[in-house]
Design an enzyme around this catalytic site. Structure first.
Site, PDB file in Angstrom:
ATOM      1  N   LYS A 202       0.802  -1.064   0.032  1.00 46.89           N
ATOM      2  CA  LYS A 202       0.143   0.015  -0.103  1.00 46.89           C
ATOM      3  C   LYS A 202       0.944   1.384  -0.022  1.00 46.89           C
ATOM      4  O   LYS A 202       1.860   1.152   0.763  1.00 46.89           O
ATOM      5  CB  LYS A 202      -0.988  -0.016   1.282  1.00 46.89           C
ATOM      6  CG  LYS A 202      -1.914   1.187   1.135  1.00 46.89           C
ATOM      7  CD  LYS A 202      -3.029   0.964   2.587  1.00 46.89           C
ATOM      8  CE  LYS A 202      -3.997   2.037   2.548  1.00 46.89           C
ATOM      9  NZ  LYS A 202      -4.594   2.114   3.888  1.00 46.89           N
ATOM     10  N   HIS A 221      -5.979   2.911  14.953  1.00 46.03           N
ATOM     11  CA  HIS A 221      -6.411   1.562  14.523  1.00 46.03           C
ATOM     12  C   HIS A 221      -5.182   0.616  14.807  1.00 46.03           C
ATOM     13  O   HIS A 221      -4.005   1.001  14.948  1.00 46.03           O
ATOM     14  CB  HIS A 221      -6.651   1.555  13.042  1.00 46.03           C
ATOM     15  CG  HIS A 221      -5.508   1.595  12.094  1.00 46.03           C
ATOM     16  ND1 HIS A 221      -5.109   2.814  11.918  1.00 46.03           N
ATOM     17  CD2 HIS A 221      -4.706   0.897  11.382  1.00 46.03           C
ATOM     18  CE1 HIS A 221      -3.860   2.677  11.004  1.00 46.03           C
ATOM     19  NE2 HIS A 221      -3.803   1.402  10.864  1.00 46.03           N
ATOM     20  N   ASP A 223      -3.347  -2.863  12.723  1.00 49.54           N
ATOM     21  CA  ASP A 223      -3.604  -3.699  11.794  1.00 49.54           C
ATOM     22  C   ASP A 223      -4.070  -4.990  11.833  1.00 49.54           C
ATOM     23  O   ASP A 223      -3.827  -5.758  12.664  1.00 49.54           O
ATOM     24  CB  ASP A 223      -1.875  -3.736  11.052  1.00 49.54           C
ATOM     25  CG  ASP A 223      -1.580  -2.303  10.536  1.00 49.54           C
ATOM     26  OD1 ASP A 223      -2.248  -1.473  10.600  1.00 49.54           O
ATOM     27  OD2 ASP A 223      -0.300  -2.395  10.513  1.00 49.54           O
ATOM     28  N   HIS A 277      -1.909   2.791  16.433  1.00 52.03           N
ATOM     29  CA  HIS A 277      -1.325   3.559  15.704  1.00 52.03           C
ATOM     30  C   HIS A 277      -2.097   4.486  15.058  1.00 52.03           C
ATOM     31  O   HIS A 277      -3.327   4.116  14.768  1.00 52.03           O
ATOM     32  CB  HIS A 277      -0.234   3.174  15.053  1.00 52.03           C
ATOM     33  CG  HIS A 277      -0.481   2.271  13.903  1.00 52.03           C
ATOM     34  ND1 HIS A 277      -0.978   1.090  14.247  1.00 52.03           N
ATOM     35  CD2 HIS A 277      -0.779   2.489  12.605  1.00 52.03           C
ATOM     36  CE1 HIS A 277      -1.251   0.364  12.814  1.00 52.03           C
ATOM     37  NE2 HIS A 277      -1.198   1.186  12.127  1.00 52.03           N
TER      38      HIS A 277
END
Length: 335
Positions: A202, A221, A223, A277
């Protein structure tokens, strides 16, 4: 109605010195009031070339327990290659909008791959100040080159070279994490799908923002991956939650940032921590980052490893197929 990319919103907002309401975070989440400014410990930086391999394993495990994130240097990825990766990624985002839209993601197809905008709102309905390019880079059988840019011309070659460097690095991370749990070196990788694991590249593009005190590049959020390995640029922005404080991750030249994801936390039965993070934005400069997400196959069932479950340490997490975990995570449903 035509979708307005954040890059276009940024250009419109720059003339007004303001941003649309949907990008303004609620007061408890604004970076201006929540970024910790006092003395903080630095994120662990681990030298993978250290000949004392036990020390390296211990450092990776300690950082994964205490932080859920660390930086690695002497990781085997040539500096020249990381600079090429950054160059072709940045060049893509400087293309005319019409050319970028040729690679637009189509969420209705069930795939997240392609060029898009992080318009999935947080629980308060706020949007993130970021556009992205997202595509699978491994295994070869899963790659859809139709969503890989043809311009710049070297985009494919550079991404394939970078991926080849990532495969042994990911194996090294899995191996160290397994050994520290008292398991065979290949235990965690095999439990996550082995050679069928999916590697997804990404590029996050955070345009300059006239009100960086109010907006976030990506809201808080963890991962959903096993591991995420990030190539950052020199513009600061990544923040991690540590001891209930949001602290800045300092740029370390030629380092890669390793995140522990949800699936490693689950498989380790909570020994390793998936890091919470977020990203901030910059008023003057665009910021880019290149996270590589390492995910289990969709049908792979993930749960705490049986070797780690005892009467004193019962399972803390459910076993479920990764695709079901992913669905709940994306739709903000309880696991």
């Amino acid at each position: 109605m035509e979708l307005l990319r954040v890059q276009a919103v940024a250009e419109l907002s720059a003339t007004q010195n303001d941003i649309p309401e949907e990008f303004i975070m609620s007061k408890p989440n604004r970076p201006s009031s929540t970024t910790f400014t006092g003395p903080t410990p630095d994120l662990p930086v681990i030298d993978l070339a250290n000949p004392d391999r036990e020390s390296v394993t211990s450092a990776i495990a300690d950082a994964s327990r205490e932080w859920g994130i660390f930086q690695v240097v002497n990781h085997g990825v040539p500096e020249e290659l990381t600079k090429k990766l950054q160059l072709v990624g940045n060049d893509f985002f400087q293309l005319p909008i019409e050319e970028k839209e040729a690679y637009a993601a189509n969420p209705s197809s069930g795939s997240l791959e392609g060029y898009g905008t992080q318009f999935d709102k947080d629980l308060e309905g706020k949007k993130s100040w970021v556009d992205f390019l997202f595509h699978i880079v491994w295994p070869q059988s899963r790659i859809n080159y139709k969503v890989w840019p043809q311009n710049p011309a070297s985009y494919r070659k550079v991404n394939e070279e970078y991926t080849k460097c990532m495969l042994p690095l990911v194996d090294e991370m899995f191996g160290n994490l397994s050994i520290s749990l008292g398991l065979e070196k290949g235990a965690l990788k095999e439990a996550a799908g082995g050679d069928e694991m999916k590697y997804m590249m990404k590029i996050n593009y955070y345009p300059p923002c006239p009100r960086p005190d109010l907006a976030l590049g990506i809201t808080p959020h963890t991962d959903m991956s096993t591991l995420t390995i990030i190539l950052p640029d020199q513009v600061p922005g990544l923040q991690v939650s540590k001891d209930e404080h949001w602290i800045d991750v300092k740029y370390v030249p030629n380092a890669l940032i390793v995140h522990i994801g949800d699936q490693i936390e689950i498989m380790s039965n909570g020994v390793y921590k998936s890091v919470l993070h977020r990203t901030t934005v910059n008023k003057e400069k665009a910021r880019l980052s290149w996270p590589l997400f390492v995910e289990p196959p969709e049908e792979k069932e993930i749960g705490p490893l049986p070797q780690l479950i005892t009467g004193e340490k019962p399972a803390k997490y459910k076993c479920k197929k990764f695709k079901d975990y992913q669905y709940c995570k994306i739709n903000k449903l309880p696991q």
